[in-house]
Scaffold this motif. Structure first.
Motif, PDB file in Angstrom:
ATOM      1  N   PRO A  11     -26.312  -4.612 -11.411  1.00  0.00           N
ATOM      2  CA  PRO A  11     -26.218  -3.609 -12.463  1.00  0.00           C
ATOM      3  C   PRO A  11     -26.526  -2.202 -11.984  1.00  0.00           C
ATOM      4  O   PRO A  11     -26.216  -1.226 -12.643  1.00  0.00           O
ATOM      5  CB  PRO A  11     -27.262  -4.054 -13.488  1.00  0.00           C
ATOM      6  N   LEU A  12     -27.200  -2.112 -10.841  1.00  0.00           N
ATOM      7  CA  LEU A  12     -27.588  -0.784 -10.380  1.00  0.00           C
ATOM      8  C   LEU A  12     -26.536  -0.144  -9.512  1.00  0.00           C
ATOM      9  O   LEU A  12     -26.563   1.050  -9.246  1.00  0.00           O
ATOM     10  CB  LEU A  12     -28.858  -0.897  -9.524  1.00  0.00           C
ATOM     11  N   GLN A  77     -27.082   4.289 -18.855  1.00  0.00           N
ATOM     12  CA  GLN A  77     -27.025   2.881 -18.458  1.00  0.00           C
ATOM     13  C   GLN A  77     -27.731   2.634 -17.131  1.00  0.00           C
ATOM     14  O   GLN A  77     -28.519   1.716 -16.967  1.00  0.00           O
ATOM     15  CB  GLN A  77     -25.550   2.452 -18.352  1.00  0.00           C
ATOM     16  N   ARG A  78     -27.439   3.507 -16.161  1.00  0.00           N
ATOM     17  CA  ARG A  78     -28.018   3.303 -14.842  1.00  0.00           C
ATOM     18  C   ARG A  78     -29.543   3.492 -14.891  1.00  0.00           C
ATOM     19  O   ARG A  78     -30.301   2.752 -14.302  1.00  0.00           O
ATOM     20  CB  ARG A  78     -27.427   4.260 -13.810  1.00  0.00           C
ATOM     21  N   GLN A  80     -31.441   2.912 -17.413  1.00  0.00           N
ATOM     22  CA  GLN A  80     -32.055   1.738 -18.034  1.00  0.00           C
ATOM     23  C   GLN A  80     -32.075   0.556 -17.071  1.00  0.00           C
ATOM     24  O   GLN A  80     -33.058  -0.176 -16.995  1.00  0.00           O
ATOM     25  CB  GLN A  80     -31.314   1.387 -19.328  1.00  0.00           C
ATOM     26  N   ASN A  81     -30.993   0.390 -16.331  1.00  0.00           N
ATOM     27  CA  ASN A  81     -30.955  -0.715 -15.375  1.00  0.00           C
ATOM     28  C   ASN A  81     -32.012  -0.545 -14.288  1.00  0.00           C
ATOM     29  O   ASN A  81     -32.660  -1.501 -13.875  1.00  0.00           O
ATOM     30  CB  ASN A  81     -29.566  -0.815 -14.735  1.00  0.00           C
ATOM     31  N   LYS A  84     -35.439  -1.213 -15.758  1.00  0.00           N
ATOM     32  CA  LYS A  84     -35.606  -2.648 -16.017  1.00  0.00           C
ATOM     33  C   LYS A  84     -35.911  -3.380 -14.722  1.00  0.00           C
ATOM     34  O   LYS A  84     -36.771  -4.239 -14.652  1.00  0.00           O
ATOM     35  CB  LYS A  84     -34.320  -3.214 -16.636  1.00  0.00           C
ATOM     36  N   ALA A  85     -35.149  -3.034 -13.675  1.00  0.00           N
ATOM     37  CA  ALA A  85     -35.274  -3.764 -12.414  1.00  0.00           C
ATOM     38  C   ALA A  85     -36.610  -3.502 -11.723  1.00  0.00           C
ATOM     39  O   ALA A  85     -37.211  -4.405 -11.165  1.00  0.00           O
ATOM     40  CB  ALA A  85     -34.122  -3.395 -11.488  1.00  0.00           C
ATOM     41  N   TYR A 248     -23.695   3.565 -12.950  1.00  0.00           N
ATOM     42  CA  TYR A 248     -23.381   2.153 -13.027  1.00  0.00           C
ATOM     43  C   TYR A 248     -21.966   2.019 -13.558  1.00  0.00           C
ATOM     44  O   TYR A 248     -21.641   2.504 -14.633  1.00  0.00           O
ATOM     45  CB  TYR A 248     -24.370   1.462 -13.960  1.00  0.00           C
TER      46      TYR A 248
END
Ligand SMILES: CCCCCCCCCC(=O)SCCNC(=O)CCNC(=O)[C@H](O)C(C)(C)COP(=O)(O)OP(=O)(O)OC[C@H]1O[C@@H](n2cnc3c(N)ncnc32)[C@H](O)[C@@H]1OP(=O)(O)O
Length: 256
Positions: A11-12, A77-78, A80-81, A84-85, A248
């Motif tokens: 996702p990244l 999006q990126r 957040q990814n 999260k990671a 992303y």
């Protein structure tokens, strides 16, 4: 192990650089955004910077060097990814703030702040960053602020560490200011990776004048990989790096 790392990274990852801009697609909204590539000549660039840039672009022709594109924003999006990671999604920033956020060295108007372009030598495993510090980066009258030089050093060393190992944060940075650097003059940062110990990457660099007669600043940094799984032998290509750092796009292939 590698597969789970890749799944975590997927996702990244993403995308590609194109001269002048990259078409980015966000999965969330399916919106299309055009990102400006800031690592390209502008009218505000001095003749010295332009000449050096052209010399390095020539070196890119046989593939031994590669220019690293650079944008000013991350997609929501990126962001957040990434959080999260690596931070369990627990970054205290509101969504509306994320979309307003800008990469610090790219947050000034053209010519007033940091103007720079980085080139990566795949064979020599080093970065050369050509830069010009603008009028809003003044420290003592007529000279660049030390913090501005540190910002560029950290960014360049961080970029090197990311290309060498993956997502990193700066744990420690040591700076030696040798000579004051005139405002609006052009400097050249040369980096090297000194050693890797587990998750720790030791990188160093100096800033020289264009004629190489003056060393303005020396920097040594310790970067920590954010996840030990990333320290596996993932060697990221510059095109991967561009996408990793910026956006992303699930439709683009992962190319590492
Ligand atoms: C467009 C792309 C451009 C990319 C470039 C961007 C550049 C910008 C980079 C930054 O600005 S990053 C922001 C500034 N840095 C931070 O905010 C980092 C804040 N610190 C942390 O989050 C943590 O302290 C850190 C992630 C660095 C380390 O925490 P960990 O819990 O993962 O590490 P740990 O404490 O387990 O230590 C691991 C090893 O690192 C060593 N270490 C940790 N912190 C250190 C430190 N500060 N100095 C020296 N060594 C350090 C520690 O001794 C140990 O060594 P050993 O393995 O030998 O025992």
């Amino acid at each position: 192990m590698l597969r789970s790392c890749a799944a975590r990274l997927r996702p990244l990852l993403v995308a590609h650089g194109r001269p002048g801009g990259a078409r980015l697609t966000s999965t969330f909204s399916f919106e299309e955004v055009t990102q400006k590539d800031h690592a390209l000549p502008k009218p505000s660039w001095s003749k010295d910077l332009r000449l050096l840039f052209d010399q390095f672009m020539k070196k890119c022709e046989d593939g031994s060097w590669e220019r690293l594109p650079s944008c000013s924003r991350h997609s929501v999006q990126r962001f957040q990814n990434f959080t999260k990671a690596f931070f369990s999604g627990s970054i205290p920033v509101k969504e509306e703030q994320i979309s307003q956020a800008k990469f610090f060295p790219r947050s000034f108007e053209d010519g007033l702040g940091f103007e720079y372009a980085m080139f990566w030598s795949k064979d020599e495993k080093r970065i050369v960053c050509l830069f010009q510090g603008g009028l809003y980066l003044q420290g003592i009258p007529g000279f660049l602020h030390g913090g501005a030089l540190v910002t560029l050093i950290d960014t360049t060393l961080g970029t090197h560490a990311m290309l060498a190992g993956g997502a990193v944060m700066t744990a420690n940075l040591s700076i030696n200011f040798k000579r004051p650097m005139p405002l609006c003059s052009v400097g050249v940062i040369n980096t090297q990776l000194d050693k890797i110990e587990g998750r720790k990457l030791f990188v160093s660099c100096n800033i020289q004048s264009v004629d190489e007669k003056t060393v303005y600043t020396e920097g040594t940094g310790k970067k920590l990989l954010l996840s030990s799984c990333l320290a596996s032998s993932l060697s990221l290509s510059p095109s991967f790096f561009f996408s990793f750092v910026l956006v992303y796009n699930p439709h683009m292939p992962i190319n590492f």
